[in-house]
Design an enzyme around this catalytic site. Structure first.
Site, mmCIF file in Angstrom:
data_model
loop_
_atom_site.group_PDB
_atom_site.id
_atom_site.type_symbol
_atom_site.label_atom_id
_atom_site.label_comp_id
_atom_site.label_asym_id
_atom_site.label_seq_id
_atom_site.Cartn_x
_atom_site.Cartn_y
_atom_site.Cartn_z
ATOM 1 N N ASP A 28 45.909 -21.987 58.927
ATOM 2 C CA ASP A 28 45.754 -22.595 57.599
ATOM 3 C C ASP A 28 47.125 -22.872 56.989
ATOM 4 O OD1 ASP A 28 44.485 -23.571 55.371
ATOM 5 O OD2 ASP A 28 44.086 -21.606 54.497
ATOM 6 N N HIS A 45 49.839 -31.368 59.956
ATOM 7 C CA HIS A 45 48.995 -31.113 61.134
ATOM 8 C C HIS A 45 49.813 -31.276 62.418
ATOM 9 C CE1 HIS A 45 45.595 -30.648 58.613
ATOM 10 N NE2 HIS A 45 45.470 -31.916 58.275
ATOM 11 N N LEU A 139 45.665 -16.631 80.615
ATOM 12 C CA LEU A 139 45.095 -16.662 79.265
ATOM 13 C C LEU A 139 43.866 -17.569 79.188
ATOM 14 C CD1 LEU A 139 45.468 -16.101 76.144
ATOM 15 C CD2 LEU A 139 46.773 -18.218 76.078
HETATM 16 C C1 FPP Z 1 44.176 -26.094 58.061
HETATM 17 O O1 FPP Z 1 45.227 -26.518 57.217
HETATM 18 C C2 FPP Z 1 44.261 -26.728 59.366
HETATM 19 C C3 FPP Z 1 43.314 -27.569 59.880
HETATM 20 C C4 FPP Z 1 42.084 -27.922 59.195
HETATM 21 C C5 FPP Z 1 43.495 -28.222 61.184
HETATM 22 C C6 FPP Z 1 44.159 -27.414 62.235
HETATM 23 C C7 FPP Z 1 44.851 -28.357 63.144
HETATM 24 C C8 FPP Z 1 46.034 -28.137 63.760
HETATM 25 C C9 FPP Z 1 46.747 -26.859 63.681
HETATM 26 C C10 FPP Z 1 46.704 -29.216 64.564
HETATM 27 C C11 FPP Z 1 46.001 -29.645 65.778
HETATM 28 C C12 FPP Z 1 45.395 -28.571 66.584
HETATM 29 C C13 FPP Z 1 45.228 -28.611 67.912
HETATM 30 C C14 FPP Z 1 44.478 -27.527 68.589
HETATM 31 C C15 FPP Z 1 45.776 -29.693 68.731
HETATM 32 P P1 FPP Z 1 44.868 -27.292 55.866
HETATM 33 O O2 FPP Z 1 44.938 -28.750 56.145
HETATM 34 O O3 FPP Z 1 43.556 -26.808 55.348
HETATM 35 O O4 FPP Z 1 46.046 -26.820 54.956
HETATM 36 P P2 FPP Z 1 46.017 -26.639 53.366
HETATM 37 O O5 FPP Z 1 45.017 -25.566 53.061
HETATM 38 O O6 FPP Z 1 47.415 -26.215 53.040
HETATM 39 O O7 FPP Z 1 45.662 -27.977 52.772
#
Ligand code: FPP
Length: 249
Positions: A28, A45, A139
Site C-alpha cells: 500500500d 505503481h 520460492l
Molecule cells: C496500493 O497502493 C497498491 C495497489 C492497488 C496496486 C499494487 C500494484 C503494484 C505494487 C505494482 C504492480 C504489481 C505487480 C505484481 C506487477 P495505492 O494505490 O492504494 O496507494 P495509496 O493508498 O497511497 O493511494
C-alpha cells in the site's frame, strides 16, 4: 521508516530456523508516494513494481518458501478506468519481462483470485508465466489478482455445494478442513507473517480465513520505498513473537 541499522547487521541477527514459512504482503502507498513527488499515480505503481522485484529476490535469497502479494483487489475496479488499465498494462509488462528472472531464481509463480474476470491478455500472460515456472522448486510466489477474501469464501462455499450436489445421497459434512480444501489457497500453508505498508491498520479483505493466526507487522514505509532492510526488520520482529494459537505457549 527503515532503521539506521545497516542491512548486514540486521541479516546477521536472522535465525534461519525461525523464519516464517509464508509471508503475505498488502502493498500500500503507491499513490501517496507519487503524490509526494507531484507525479501521476501510475508512477507510484511503476516504482511499486520495482519494490515487488526487490522483495521477491530477498525472499528467494532468505529461502522463505512462500510469498503472497496483494496486487489487485476485487474492489480496485472502482478506481478510474485509466488507472485500472495502466495497472493491467504494468502487470502484463511485469509478466513478460520478469518471467525469465523468476525462472532464473527457481521461483514458481501461482495466482489466486477471480482470474477469469481479468482481461484476456492478462490471463494469457499469467498462463504463460505459470506454465514456464511450474517445475521450479524454490520460492512459491503467489499474486492475488482480482482477489477478495469474502469473494474467496463465497467461491469456496459454492464449490463445496457443487461437490455435495454431485455426491448423491451422502449427507454433507462441513468442517474447517472441508472449507480449507475449497479455498484458492488450498495448496498453500496459512501465512505466518502479514506485512502491510503505509501505516494503515486494515486487512482490506485480504486472506480473511488464512490470517486467523498470522503475526501482523505494519510499517509507515510506503510500498515503493520498501526494500530488503524493511523486510529484515519485519522478520526480526516476527522472530521475537511468541505464537500461542490461543493456548498458553
Ligand atoms: C496500493 O497502493 C497498491 C495497489 C492497488 C496496486 C499494487 C500494484 C503494484 C505494487 C505494482 C504492480 C504489481 C505487480 C505484481 C506487477 P495505492 O494505490 O492504494 O496507494 P495509496 O493508498 O497511497 O493511494
Amino acid at each position: 521508516m527503515s532503521s539506521e541499522i545497516p542491512e548486514a547487521r540486521l541479516l546477521a541477527q536472522i535465525h534461519p530456523e525461525r523464519l516464517p514459512k509464508h509471508v503475505a504482503i498488502i502493498m500500500d502507498g503507491n499513490g501517496r508516494w507519487a503524490r509526494k513527488r507531484r507525479l501521476p499515480r501510475i508512477a507510484g505503481h511503476r516504482a511499486g513494481m520495482n519494490a515487488v522485484r526487490r522483495v521477491i529476490e530477498a525472499c528467494a535469497e532468505l529461502r522463505i518458501p512462500y510469498l503472497t502479494l496483494y496486487a489487485f483487489s476485487v474492489e480496485n475496479w472502482k478506481r478510474p478506468r485509466r488507472e485500472v488499465e495502466l495497472l493491467m498494462q504494468l502487470l502484463k509488462e511485469y509478466l513478460k519481462k520478469g518471467v525469465a528472472d523468476l525462472d532464473r531464481h527457481n521461483i514458481r509463480l501461482g495466482v489466486i483470485g477471480r482470474i477469469a474476470e481479468l482481461p484476456a491478455s492478462v490471463r494469457q500472460g499469467l498462463r504463460a508465466a505459470v506454465t514456464k515456472t511450474q517445475s521450479n522448486t524454490g520460492l512459491r510466489l503467489t499474486l492475488a489478482l482480482n482477489y477478495g477474501g469474502r469473494a474467496e469464501l463465497v467461491d469456496a462455499f459454492r464449490s463445496l455445494m457443487t461437490e455435495h450436489a454431485s455426491a448423491a445421497g451422502a449427507a454433507p459434512s462441513l468442517d474447517e478442513e472441508a472449507i480449507r480444501r475449497h479455498l484458492y489457497t488450498s495448496d498453500l500453508p496459512d501465512p505466518d507473517l502479514l506485512i502491510r505498508t503505509s501505516g494503515e491498520m486494515r486487512l482490506s479483505n485480504f486472506l480473511l480465513w488464512q490470517v486467523a493466526y498470522a503475526e501482523i507487522w505494519v510499517t509507515e514505509t510506503l510500498w515503493p520505498d520498501f526494500g530488503k532492510k524493511d523486510l529484515l526488520e519485519a522478520l526480526l520482529d516476527y522472530q521475537k513473537r511468541e505464537r500461542r494459537y490461543g493456548g498458553l505457549g
